[in-house]
Design a protein around this motif. Structure first.
Motif, PDB file in Angstrom:
ATOM      1  N   ARG A  97      10.445  39.366  32.412  1.00 19.45           N
ATOM      2  CA  ARG A  97      10.330  38.379  33.698  1.00 19.45           C
ATOM      3  C   ARG A  97       9.791  37.305  33.217  1.00 19.45           C
ATOM      4  N   ALA A  98      10.452  35.940  33.481  1.00 17.51           N
ATOM      5  CA  ALA A  98       9.586  34.898  33.147  1.00 17.51           C
ATOM      6  C   ALA A  98       8.564  34.500  34.371  1.00 17.51           C
ATOM      7  N   THR A  99       7.439  33.738  34.041  1.00 17.01           N
ATOM      8  CA  THR A  99       6.698  33.405  35.064  1.00 17.01           C
ATOM      9  C   THR A  99       6.541  31.920  35.327  1.00 17.01           C
ATOM     10  N   TYR A 100       6.603  31.515  36.633  1.00 17.41           N
ATOM     11  CA  TYR A 100       6.549  30.182  37.161  1.00 17.41           C
ATOM     12  C   TYR A 100       5.395  30.153  37.906  1.00 17.41           C
ATOM     13  N   GLU A 101       4.772  29.015  37.343  1.00 15.92           N
ATOM     14  CA  GLU A 101       3.605  28.597  38.241  1.00 15.92           C
ATOM     15  C   GLU A 101       3.904  27.130  38.853  1.00 15.92           C
ATOM     16  N   LEU A 102       3.836  27.436  40.421  1.00 15.19           N
ATOM     17  CA  LEU A 102       4.359  26.101  41.150  1.00 15.19           C
ATOM     18  C   LEU A 102       3.055  25.530  41.595  1.00 15.19           C
ATOM     19  N   PHE A 103       2.630  24.121  40.977  1.00 17.26           N
ATOM     20  CA  PHE A 103       1.503  23.591  41.485  1.00 17.26           C
ATOM     21  C   PHE A 103       1.508  22.912  42.839  1.00 17.26           C
ATOM     22  N   ASP A 104       0.531  22.853  43.595  1.00 19.34           N
ATOM     23  CA  ASP A 104       0.601  22.094  44.806  1.00 19.34           C
ATOM     24  C   ASP A 104       1.371  22.611  45.814  1.00 19.34           C
ATOM     25  N   TRP A 105       1.537  23.821  45.722  1.00 22.96           N
ATOM     26  CA  TRP A 105       2.657  24.620  46.472  1.00 22.96           C
ATOM     27  C   TRP A 105       2.243  24.384  48.267  1.00 22.96           C
ATOM     28  N   VAL A 106       3.521  23.971  48.736  1.00 23.09           N
ATOM     29  CA  VAL A 106       3.358  23.605  50.209  1.00 23.09           C
ATOM     30  C   VAL A 106       4.445  24.459  50.885  1.00 23.09           C
ATOM     31  N   PRO A 107       4.219  25.762  51.694  1.00 21.93           N
ATOM     32  CA  PRO A 107       5.241  26.606  52.201  1.00 21.93           C
ATOM     33  C   PRO A 107       5.959  25.841  53.351  1.00 21.93           C
ATOM     34  N   ASP A 108       7.024  26.159  53.641  1.00 22.98           N
ATOM     35  CA  ASP A 108       7.821  25.588  54.563  1.00 22.98           C
ATOM     36  C   ASP A 108       7.602  26.378  55.758  1.00 22.98           C
ATOM     37  N   ALA A 109       7.104  27.752  55.883  1.00 20.36           N
ATOM     38  CA  ALA A 109       7.019  28.540  57.044  1.00 20.36           C
ATOM     39  C   ALA A 109       5.903  29.273  56.695  1.00 20.36           C
ATOM     40  N   ALA A 110       6.196  30.624  56.654  1.00 19.70           N
ATOM     41  CA  ALA A 110       5.041  31.713  56.308  1.00 19.70           C
ATOM     42  C   ALA A 110       4.819  31.694  54.754  1.00 19.70           C
ATOM     43  N   GLU A 111       3.815  32.158  54.495  1.00 18.12           N
ATOM     44  CA  GLU A 111       3.341  32.093  53.054  1.00 18.12           C
ATOM     45  C   GLU A 111       4.169  33.254  52.221  1.00 18.12           C
ATOM     46  N   VAL A 112       4.895  32.804  51.177  1.00 15.10           N
ATOM     47  CA  VAL A 112       5.629  33.683  50.225  1.00 15.10           C
ATOM     48  C   VAL A 112       4.776  34.735  49.659  1.00 15.10           C
ATOM     49  N   ARG A 113       5.086  35.783  49.840  1.00 15.73           N
ATOM     50  CA  ARG A 113       4.165  37.215  49.128  1.00 15.73           C
ATOM     51  C   ARG A 113       5.361  38.315  49.027  1.00 15.73           C
ATOM     52  N   GLY A 114       4.891  39.029  47.969  1.00 16.03           N
ATOM     53  CA  GLY A 114       5.681  40.103  47.445  1.00 16.03           C
ATOM     54  C   GLY A 114       7.201  39.989  47.028  1.00 16.03           C
ATOM     55  N   TRP A 115       7.943  40.775  47.073  1.00 10.71           N
ATOM     56  CA  TRP A 115       9.423  40.181  46.504  1.00 10.71           C
ATOM     57  C   TRP A 115      10.013  39.175  47.550  1.00 10.71           C
ATOM     58  N   VAL A 116      10.625  38.338  46.766  1.00  9.49           N
ATOM     59  CA  VAL A 116      11.058  37.138  47.481  1.00  9.49           C
ATOM     60  C   VAL A 116      12.542  37.030  47.732  1.00  9.49           C
ATOM     61  N   GLY A 117      13.479  37.587  46.913  1.00  8.32           N
ATOM     62  CA  GLY A 117      14.993  37.340  47.080  1.00  8.32           C
ATOM     63  C   GLY A 117      15.532  37.527  45.731  1.00  8.32           C
ATOM     64  N   CYS A 118      16.879  37.984  45.895  1.00  9.70           N
ATOM     65  CA  CYS A 118      17.785  38.547  44.990  1.00  9.70           C
ATOM     66  C   CYS A 118      18.010  37.207  43.979  1.00  9.70           C
ATOM     67  N   ARG A 119      18.132  36.041  44.801  1.00  5.91           N
ATOM     68  CA  ARG A 119      18.475  34.630  43.904  1.00  5.91           C
ATOM     69  C   ARG A 119      17.534  33.658  44.826  1.00  5.91           C
ATOM     70  N   VAL A 120      16.718  33.194  43.823  1.00  2.00           N
ATOM     71  CA  VAL A 120      15.871  31.883  44.485  1.00  2.00           C
ATOM     72  C   VAL A 120      16.371  30.823  43.666  1.00  2.00           C
ATOM     73  N   TRP A 121      16.528  29.541  44.449  1.00  3.23           N
ATOM     74  CA  TRP A 121      17.093  28.328  43.724  1.00  3.23           C
ATOM     75  C   TRP A 121      15.899  27.625  43.857  1.00  3.23           C
ATOM     76  N   LEU A 122      15.848  26.761  42.755  1.00  4.71           N
ATOM     77  CA  LEU A 122      14.835  25.637  42.457  1.00  4.71           C
ATOM     78  C   LEU A 122      15.542  24.449  42.519  1.00  4.71           C
ATOM     79  N   VAL A 123      15.388  23.498  43.577  1.00  4.32           N
ATOM     80  CA  VAL A 123      16.242  22.309  43.606  1.00  4.32           C
ATOM     81  C   VAL A 123      15.329  21.116  43.492  1.00  4.32           C
ATOM     82  N   PRO A 124      15.609  20.420  42.405  1.00 10.68           N
ATOM     83  CA  PRO A 124      14.860  19.037  42.270  1.00 10.68           C
ATOM     84  C   PRO A 124      15.164  18.198  43.315  1.00 10.68           C
ATOM     85  N   GLN A 125      14.063  17.559  43.892  1.00  9.88           N
ATOM     86  CA  GLN A 125      14.176  16.811  44.919  1.00  9.88           C
ATOM     87  C   GLN A 125      14.733  15.529  44.710  1.00  9.88           C
ATOM     88  N   ASP A 126      14.730  14.731  43.621  1.00 12.08           N
ATOM     89  CA  ASP A 126      15.306  13.614  43.316  1.00 12.08           C
ATOM     90  C   ASP A 126      16.704  13.826  42.951  1.00 12.08           C
TER      91      ASP A 126
END
Length: 332
Positions: A10-39
């Motif tokens: 498994r790869a490890t991602y460290e996401l700096f200055d993380w700002v959650p949209d709602a509740a804090e993200v804990r434990g298992w997150v999802g089968c597919r998590v998409w990383l979407v560049p804001q630009d």
């Protein structure tokens, strides 16, 4: 066989200055998590089977682990990224770092009690490095009754072989090969159930969580694509039990059982559903489908997200695909 069950790297991602949209993200997150560049200058990329290790207090970063898809993230990306799990936005980070898994030697595949075919016998008798490079082979996994359950493509080289204690003329064969799709620990109980044989009653997956349902659906798909289906005559009536459709894998599991019975396969995504409606998976157009209790599906799947994060109605899309496949759907 040894080597099918193991934890993938498994790869490890460290996401700096993380700002959650709602509740804090804990434990298992999802089968597919998409990383979407804001630009929007780059396409989104995918992290599969993502899990959160929580926040790092020192850097105020969220740490995620998961399986990179075949492309992985763009090299050197240093701009803000927003994340979603296909159902909701999770949050935003200023930038990230990615650490690849340690390149530890994975256990080789060992096939015990193997009855070698002619080609393998010749390779073993020759014994040269070139002869022992088998180039390409399919590993077909069968259940206890001998029915095909899943397969894996191999490009194996023979490491060693010896007479087997399982019987005369059988060998134990060790291959210098690791599976690109090993079965992780959380999915092993599901495999054990399927290795004993397919479910006898529908809805055996209903009590599973989304992560387990995804693993169950993968088994259903692998088995369904190996079996030979006899297409039924046109004009059939089918019935779908919608009570337990609360996520995307459950939608396709319910559809599969509606068309092909307990443990049946009839697509694992919209494109695959459309393919199954064209034939070779038991269905012949036209037909009717009685969808009982569509409310859970509409509640959970009428506002899902594309890879880019655009909302769409998955239930409406599936109904459109069924209509194009000449399935008349009614509700109860």
């Amino acid at each position: 066989m040894e080597g099918l069950f193991r934890e993938p790297g498994r790869a490890t991602y460290e996401l700096f200055d993380w700002v959650p949209d709602a509740a804090e993200v804990r434990g298992w997150v999802g089968c597919r998590v998409w990383l979407v560049p804001q630009d929007e200058a780059l396409d989104p990329w995918l992290l599969e089977d993502a899990a959160s290790l929580g926040r790092q207090r020192r850097t105020d970063a969220l740490v995620l682990t998961g399986l990179d898809d075949h492309m992985g993230p763009p090299e050197g990306h240093r701009a803000p990224v927003r994340l979603h799990d296909g159902y909701r936005w999770l949050g935003t980070c200023r930038e990230f770092t990615r650490v690849l898994p340690d390149e530890q030697a994975a256990p080789s595949l060992v096939l015990r009690g193997l009855s070698p075919g002619d080609r393998l016998r010749q390779a073993l008798a020759t014994g040269t490095r070139r002869a022992l490079d088998l180039d390409q082979a399919w590993l077909e996994i069968r259940d206890d009754s001998g029915e095909p359950l899943a397969d894996r493509l191999l490009r194996p080289k023979v490491r060693s072989w010896r007479p087997s204690s399982h019987g005369p003329d059988l060998i134990d064969l060790e291959l210098d090969e690791e599976l690109d799709r090993p079965v992780p620990g959380y999915a092993r109980p599901l495999w054990d159930r399927w290795l004993a044989g397919p479910p006898e009653a529908p809805g055996a997956w209903a009590g599973l969580d989304t992560r387990e349902r995804e693993a169950w659906l993968e088994l259903v798909r692998d088995r369904g694509c190996l079996l030979k289906h006899q297409d039924r005559p046109a004009g059939q009536s089918y019935e779908l039990d919608g009570r337990h459709i609360t996520d995307e894998p459950s939608l396709y599991l319910a559809l599969g059982e509606a068309f092909n019975g307990p443990g049946g396969y009839f697509g694992a995504c919209v494109a695959a559903l459309a393919d199954c409606l064209r034939g070779d998976f038991g269905y012949t157009a036209p037909a009717t489908l009685l969808w009982r209790d569509i409310a859970p599906a509409r509640e959970h799947l009428s506002h899902v997200l594309t890879a880019e994060g655009e909302p769409y109605d998955l239930v409406a899309l599936v109904l459109d695909v069924l209509a194009e496949g000449r399935v008349g759907v009614t509700f109860a």
